[in-house]
Motif scaffolding. Structure first.
Motif, PDB file in Angstrom:
ATOM      1  N   TYR A  25     -89.249   8.128  65.239  1.00 24.95           N
ATOM      2  CA  TYR A  25     -90.368   8.773  65.924  1.00 24.95           C
ATOM      3  C   TYR A  25     -89.872   9.846  66.890  1.00 24.95           C
ATOM      4  O   TYR A  25     -88.720   9.852  67.306  1.00 24.95           O
ATOM      5  N   THR A  26     -90.788  10.723  67.227  1.00 23.07           N
ATOM      6  CA  THR A  26     -90.588  11.716  68.283  1.00 23.07           C
ATOM      7  C   THR A  26     -91.764  11.598  69.220  1.00 23.07           C
ATOM      8  O   THR A  26     -92.924  11.669  68.779  1.00 23.07           O
ATOM      9  N   ALA A  27     -91.484  11.380  70.493  1.00 25.12           N
ATOM     10  CA  ALA A  27     -92.572  11.231  71.457  1.00 25.12           C
ATOM     11  C   ALA A  27     -92.038  11.485  72.852  1.00 25.12           C
ATOM     12  O   ALA A  27     -90.869  11.252  73.138  1.00 25.12           O
ATOM     13  N   THR A  28     -92.926  11.940  73.724  1.00 25.73           N
ATOM     14  CA  THR A  28     -92.572  12.042  75.135  1.00 25.73           C
ATOM     15  C   THR A  28     -92.937  10.727  75.815  1.00 25.73           C
ATOM     16  O   THR A  28     -93.831  10.000  75.364  1.00 25.73           O
ATOM     17  N   GLY A  29     -92.241  10.417  76.856  1.00 30.86           N
ATOM     18  CA  GLY A  29     -92.549   9.201  77.593  1.00 30.86           C
ATOM     19  C   GLY A  29     -92.131   7.947  76.845  1.00 30.86           C
ATOM     20  O   GLY A  29     -91.148   7.933  76.111  1.00 30.86           O
ATOM     21  N   TYR A  30     -92.961   6.905  77.015  1.00 28.92           N
ATOM     22  CA  TYR A  30     -92.613   5.584  76.485  1.00 28.92           C
ATOM     23  C   TYR A  30     -93.749   5.077  75.603  1.00 28.92           C
ATOM     24  O   TYR A  30     -94.620   4.353  76.061  1.00 28.92           O
ATOM     25  N   PRO A  31     -93.732   5.463  74.323  1.00 26.77           N
ATOM     26  CA  PRO A  31     -94.828   5.057  73.450  1.00 26.77           C
ATOM     27  C   PRO A  31     -94.782   3.571  73.102  1.00 26.77           C
ATOM     28  O   PRO A  31     -93.742   2.926  73.236  1.00 26.77           O
ATOM     29  N   SER A  32     -95.911   3.036  72.662  1.00 29.25           N
ATOM     30  CA  SER A  32     -95.941   1.744  71.994  1.00 29.25           C
ATOM     31  C   SER A  32     -95.808   2.000  70.495  1.00 29.25           C
ATOM     32  O   SER A  32     -96.268   3.021  69.982  1.00 29.25           O
ATOM     33  N   LEU A  33     -95.181   1.062  69.790  1.00 32.15           N
ATOM     34  CA  LEU A  33     -94.908   1.235  68.359  1.00 32.15           C
ATOM     35  C   LEU A  33     -95.540   0.098  67.570  1.00 32.15           C
ATOM     36  O   LEU A  33     -95.574  -1.050  68.026  1.00 32.15           O
ATOM     37  N   PHE A  34     -96.030   0.442  66.399  1.00 32.86           N
ATOM     38  CA  PHE A  34     -96.777  -0.513  65.578  1.00 32.86           C
ATOM     39  C   PHE A  34     -96.362  -0.387  64.113  1.00 32.86           C
ATOM     40  O   PHE A  34     -95.995   0.695  63.641  1.00 32.86           O
ATOM     41  N   LYS A  49     -96.128  -5.349  66.663  1.00 35.90           N
ATOM     42  CA  LYS A  49     -96.056  -4.246  67.614  1.00 35.90           C
ATOM     43  C   LYS A  49     -94.948  -4.506  68.630  1.00 35.90           C
ATOM     44  O   LYS A  49     -94.479  -5.641  68.794  1.00 35.90           O
ATOM     45  N   ALA A  50     -94.529  -3.433  69.308  1.00 33.89           N
ATOM     46  CA  ALA A  50     -93.581  -3.532  70.425  1.00 33.89           C
ATOM     47  C   ALA A  50     -93.964  -2.471  71.430  1.00 33.89           C
ATOM     48  O   ALA A  50     -94.272  -1.330  71.049  1.00 33.89           O
ATOM     49  N   THR A  51     -93.965  -2.825  72.689  1.00 33.47           N
ATOM     50  CA  THR A  51     -94.498  -1.914  73.690  1.00 33.47           C
ATOM     51  C   THR A  51     -93.447  -1.354  74.633  1.00 33.47           C
ATOM     52  O   THR A  51     -93.756  -0.474  75.446  1.00 33.47           O
ATOM     53  N   LYS A  52     -92.198  -1.827  74.551  1.00 34.60           N
ATOM     54  CA  LYS A  52     -91.157  -1.235  75.389  1.00 34.60           C
ATOM     55  C   LYS A  52     -89.808  -1.383  74.697  1.00 34.60           C
ATOM     56  O   LYS A  52     -89.634  -2.175  73.776  1.00 34.60           O
ATOM     57  N   ALA A  53     -88.860  -0.613  75.189  1.00 28.84           N
ATOM     58  CA  ALA A  53     -87.540  -0.560  74.570  1.00 28.84           C
ATOM     59  C   ALA A  53     -86.914  -1.955  74.495  1.00 28.84           C
ATOM     60  O   ALA A  53     -87.048  -2.764  75.413  1.00 28.84           O
ATOM     61  N   ASP A  54     -86.280  -2.215  73.354  1.00 27.17           N
ATOM     62  CA  ASP A  54     -85.573  -3.466  73.037  1.00 27.17           C
ATOM     63  C   ASP A  54     -86.512  -4.628  72.715  1.00 27.17           C
ATOM     64  O   ASP A  54     -86.042  -5.710  72.383  1.00 27.17           O
ATOM     65  N   ASP A  55     -87.820  -4.416  72.802  1.00 27.20           N
ATOM     66  CA  ASP A  55     -88.769  -5.436  72.348  1.00 27.20           C
ATOM     67  C   ASP A  55     -88.606  -5.632  70.861  1.00 27.20           C
ATOM     68  O   ASP A  55     -88.408  -4.677  70.108  1.00 27.20           O
ATOM     69  N   LYS A  56     -88.761  -6.866  70.402  1.00 28.45           N
ATOM     70  CA  LYS A  56     -88.802  -7.151  68.968  1.00 28.45           C
ATOM     71  C   LYS A  56     -90.178  -7.692  68.644  1.00 28.45           C
ATOM     72  O   LYS A  56     -90.617  -8.706  69.214  1.00 28.45           O
ATOM     73  N   GLN A  98    -105.164   5.774  73.861  1.00 30.31           N
ATOM     74  CA  GLN A  98    -104.463   5.204  72.713  1.00 30.31           C
ATOM     75  C   GLN A  98    -104.788   5.874  71.384  1.00 30.31           C
ATOM     76  O   GLN A  98    -105.236   5.236  70.453  1.00 30.31           O
ATOM     77  N   LYS A  99    -104.508   7.159  71.286  1.00 31.35           N
ATOM     78  CA  LYS A  99    -104.532   7.791  69.969  1.00 31.35           C
ATOM     79  C   LYS A  99    -103.307   7.337  69.208  1.00 31.35           C
ATOM     80  O   LYS A  99    -102.193   7.379  69.714  1.00 31.35           O
ATOM     81  N   LEU A 100    -103.515   6.907  67.971  1.00 27.55           N
ATOM     82  CA  LEU A 100    -102.403   6.507  67.121  1.00 27.55           C
ATOM     83  C   LEU A 100    -101.949   7.687  66.283  1.00 27.55           C
ATOM     84  O   LEU A 100    -102.768   8.415  65.725  1.00 27.55           O
ATOM     85  N   VAL A 101    -100.633   7.850  66.180  1.00 28.14           N
ATOM     86  CA  VAL A 101    -100.043   8.822  65.266  1.00 28.14           C
ATOM     87  C   VAL A 101     -99.338   8.024  64.170  1.00 28.14           C
ATOM     88  O   VAL A 101     -98.483   7.178  64.455  1.00 28.14           O
TER      89      VAL A 101
ATOM     90  N   ARG B  96    -110.096  -1.345  75.840  1.00 27.83           N
ATOM     91  CA  ARG B  96    -109.433  -0.513  76.828  1.00 27.83           C
ATOM     92  C   ARG B  96    -108.088  -1.125  77.160  1.00 27.83           C
ATOM     93  O   ARG B  96    -107.893  -2.329  76.995  1.00 27.83           O
ATOM     94  N   GLY B  97    -107.142  -0.333  77.625  1.00 33.03           N
ATOM     95  CA  GLY B  97    -105.844  -0.911  77.966  1.00 33.03           C
ATOM     96  C   GLY B  97    -104.706   0.009  77.614  1.00 33.03           C
ATOM     97  O   GLY B  97    -103.570  -0.417  77.465  1.00 33.03           O
ATOM     98  N   GLY B  98    -105.021   1.284  77.451  1.00 34.61           N
ATOM     99  CA  GLY B  98    -103.954   2.232  77.184  1.00 34.61           C
ATOM    100  C   GLY B  98    -103.362   2.054  75.810  1.00 34.61           C
ATOM    101  O   GLY B  98    -103.945   1.407  74.929  1.00 34.61           O
ATOM    102  N   GLY B  99    -102.178   2.601  75.620  1.00 34.50           N
ATOM    103  CA  GLY B  99    -101.586   2.635  74.295  1.00 34.50           C
ATOM    104  C   GLY B  99    -101.113   1.309  73.771  1.00 34.50           C
ATOM    105  O   GLY B  99    -100.746   1.197  72.605  1.00 34.50           O
ATOM    106  N   ARG B 100    -101.123   0.261  74.571  1.00 35.24           N
ATOM    107  CA  ARG B 100    -100.586  -1.018  74.111  1.00 35.24           C
ATOM    108  C   ARG B 100    -101.563  -1.807  73.253  1.00 35.24           C
ATOM    109  O   ARG B 100    -101.171  -2.758  72.585  1.00 35.24           O
ATOM    110  N   GLN B 101    -102.842  -1.465  73.314  1.00 34.88           N
ATOM    111  CA  GLN B 101    -103.832  -2.227  72.563  1.00 34.88           C
ATOM    112  C   GLN B 101    -103.886  -1.763  71.116  1.00 34.88           C
ATOM    113  O   GLN B 101    -104.046  -0.578  70.843  1.00 34.88           O
ATOM    114  N   PRO B 102    -103.766  -2.673  70.172  1.00 32.08           N
ATOM    115  CA  PRO B 102    -103.822  -2.257  68.760  1.00 32.08           C
ATOM    116  C   PRO B 102    -105.235  -1.872  68.359  1.00 32.08           C
ATOM    117  O   PRO B 102    -106.210  -2.299  68.978  1.00 32.08           O
TER     118      PRO B 102
END
Lengths: 112, 114
Positions: A25-34, A49-56, A98-101, B96-102
């Motif tokens: 991925y390419t993103a600014t800041g700290y994205p959540s990944l799904f 899903k994982a919401t921060k670095a090193d999360d599994k 929370q726009k998903l790309v 609601r809850g920002g980018g963390r919510q699926p």
């Protein structure tokens, strides 16, 4: 802007084989990944899903680790089943709204 | 479990018609989204809404409009359908809850414009 790149498919495996689907991925800041999965004729379902670095994230035997240093979120499963045949989408959500790309999707075909 | 219901699984319309796609969610989610899915392009965001009567353009809003009069319902409108709008349309919702919510997706509407 933010973007997700995932490997082209289809990925064809025999039952019980090891699965890896690459996602970067390419993103600014700290994205959540799904990872989402789409079975034939259905909508998308959240797989993990994982919401921060090193999360599994893990679910149904699938795993993916959020690697900030390599900007990757590769999907793995130790032993695939025929029922895992589907299209898999990697996605990110930036900070704020929370726009998903999405990536373009990878089709997995598992044969008996 | 969250249920997102799209009114039709398959729809066939003619060029120039006004087309309505309906989506209803049952989990009191604030956010709702419309995507289209095309082979090789993945999912692309058309419009989204974060509250009743609120709407924001996504990445490909041209030729579409939306309506959100009630919290649970989000409608996508093709003002004058064209053949290049033949696609799979997916509705989603999230809390609601920002980018963390699926996001939770419906089963999709496969729309053909003839």
């Amino acid at each position: 802007g933010d973007s997700v790149t995932q490997m082209e498919g289809p990925v064809t495996l025999s039952e019980e084989a090891f699965l890896t689907i690459n996602c970067t991925y390419t993103a600014t800041g700290y994205p959540s990944l799904f990872w989402y999965v789409q079975y034939p004729g259905e909508g998308l379902q959240l797989l993990l899903k994982a919401t921060k670095a090193d999360d599994k994230g893990s679910n149904k035997g699938f795993e993916a680790t959020y690697r900030k240093e390599t900007t990757s979120f590769h999907l793995e499963k130790g032993s695939v089943q025929v029922s895992d045949s589907a299209v898999y989408f990697c996605a990110l959500s930036g900070t704020g709204f929370q726009k998903l790309v999405f990536g373009t999707g990878t089709r997995l075909l598992v044969s008996p | 479990d969250v249920k997102v219901t799209q009114s039709s699984r398959y729809l066939v319309k003619r060029t120039g018609e006004k087309v309505f796609l309906e989506c209803v969610q049952d989990m009191d989610h604030e956010n709702m989204f419309w995507y289209r899915q095309d082979p090789g392009l993945g999912l692309r965001l058309i419009y989204f809404s974060y509250d009743v009567k609120m709407k924001e353009k996504g990445d490909i809003p041209e030729g579409y409009s939306v309506s959100r009069e009630k919290k649970e319902r989000f409608s996508l409108i093709l003002e004058s359908a064209s053949t290049n709008q033949t696609s799979m349309y997916l509705c989603a919702s999230s809390s609601r809850g920002g980018g963390r919510q699926p996001q939770h997706f419906g089963d999709g509407t496969r729309l053909s414009i003839l």
